[in-house]
Design an enzyme around this catalytic site. Sequence first.
Site, PDB file in Angstrom:
ATOM      1  CG  ASP A   1     -10.647  -0.167  11.979  1.00 25.54           C
ATOM      2  OD1 ASP A   1     -10.875  -0.103  13.197  1.00 25.54           O
ATOM      3  OD2 ASP A   1     -10.014   0.707  11.356  1.00 25.54           O
TER       4      ASP A   1
ATOM      5  CG  HIS B   1     -10.132   2.802  15.407  1.00 24.00           C
ATOM      6  ND1 HIS B   1      -9.862   2.213  14.204  1.00 24.00           N
ATOM      7  CD2 HIS B   1      -9.239   3.809  15.558  1.00 24.00           C
ATOM      8  CE1 HIS B   1      -8.823   2.815  13.636  1.00 24.00           C
ATOM      9  NE2 HIS B   1      -8.435   3.800  14.435  1.00 24.00           N
TER      10      HIS B   1
ATOM     11  CB  SER C   1      -7.004   5.825  12.465  1.00 24.30           C
ATOM     12  OG  SER C   1      -6.111   4.812  12.838  1.00 24.30           O
TER      13      SER C   1
END
Length: 553
Positions: free
Chosen positions: A115, A173, A344
């Site tokens: 990621d 994120h 996600s």
Amino acid sequence: MPPGEDKALPAGQAGALGRRADAFDASFKLVDDELLVKFKPGVSKENRGRALDADVEYVEPNYIYTTSQTNDTRIGELWGMLADGGGANATGAWAIMKDKLKDTSCSGVVIGVIDEGIQVTHPDLAAAIWTNPKEVAGNRRDDDGNGYVDDVNGFDFVSKDGSVYDGGKLDTHGTHVAGTIGAVGNNGLGVSGVCQSGLKMISAKFLGRRGGSLADAVLALNYLLLNLNARYVTPDNLKMVATSNSWSGGGYAQSLYDAINAHNTDGILFIAAAGNAGSNTDASASYPAGYVLPNIISVGSITSTGAISSFSNYGATSVDLFAPGSGIISTYPVNNYASLSGTSMATPHVTGAVALYAAAYYQAKNSWPSAAQIKAAVMGTGTCSPAYYGKCASGRRLNVGRLIESVTTPASFDNSPCPHMAPGPTTLPKPRMATTIKLYEQNTDSTGKWWYAWAQVTAFDAQTKQPIPGVVFSGTWSISPDNDWSNDYWAEFPYSVTIDTSSFTVGWTDSEWIPTAETAKAWHLITNGTQLGRGALPGGLSVPHHAGTDTDK
């Protein structure tokens, strides 16, 4: 009597306590030096003081009970962890593990987070971050000789350095994803991951401010498998159960397929976001979730009511199950928390559940489950809903409580299809093909005039490398003389091909497998085969496809 203490019993009490052989099991929490005694009716106070066996109905410890709720300050906001609505019931799983296994720890389990980077110093994450035992931080040396300098907590394939967190409000994120997987629980802070303790996460950062490249994604996968799993995880009897992959984009890439397949060979699951286009991925591919590999679990998103999120991709065969993904609160730089939405956010719920299941399985059986066992359990224990029928392969949403119950109470595990769903494999196999293209030119004079070339395209199974019978197509386009081409193209099934045969000439025998123009013209009728994943062929041969027929899994 303190738990676990071996103490001789007074004469006359051995029988009563013998009827409770588990009374002093050290794994239970007890009030020290206290027993609860049930006397038979009519026993005098004098005899109660002596507590003779003949007067006692039973004796048991004074157990200490606790709630299954954690003391994390924002646990009530984590609807995805709760049992209500569309929650994944992680709280129920923790309660079962406390009751049946006495330990909610994910100790021994390792997860690769492919990621953005992770704020490894976040107070709710620091204890869950893996540390390379043979690398010295900040000395600018490759201490362990694995080819990566200062990869203490993982590696940054964007900046090509060992710093997986670039400071400030960057790597948001990846930090959010990591929190849902394994933020430390019961520490009086913020949130809890599905795995509350013991888990170790390795950051394989390949996403930056502008996204990430295919090349770096492959490097990240190979790094986790070849440089870390083989060197540290497996030799220490740890288990890299899965990687978490909350990203998508691009077309079919053989290099990425091969890297994920290498993880499959090594028994590592690839948990992947289904994508946020609100599309049917049975008809329009979303990679990497769409690769047809047994170690992939493709995850769609649901809201707190259990409804499919408006943005979530879906597909009866290309999405495996749904998980909480709308309005998910988790860790966030710097030392903060935030709410995000997307597949996600659904993906790390499943990743955490996979890790918790592996830990529970090991506690119960003293061995690690296979990737196939874990995937079957995750998909077979979810909560069925007609809202998901035809939208995902299992017809279910994640239920971590039932998942752990399948370990502690195996008889409760039922892998049969959801009611009203047709029985069959949870993931229907579809051809994944490579095509070998052979081009032959026709040029009967020396004027340099442009003529037509012939192409025969034969499809091969991408895994077995064997030809797929009957899948052949052909066509024509203009090229200059003395120019033979041979290329490989990756393709998907099905497709249709538009072929122009008007310029074929009688007697053309340029190839041993095209003896005459009549034979060549007959071949244009064959239109079953593959849709080219890279667009038009060299020279401009048009390969249009029927809308809604191209598939990805």
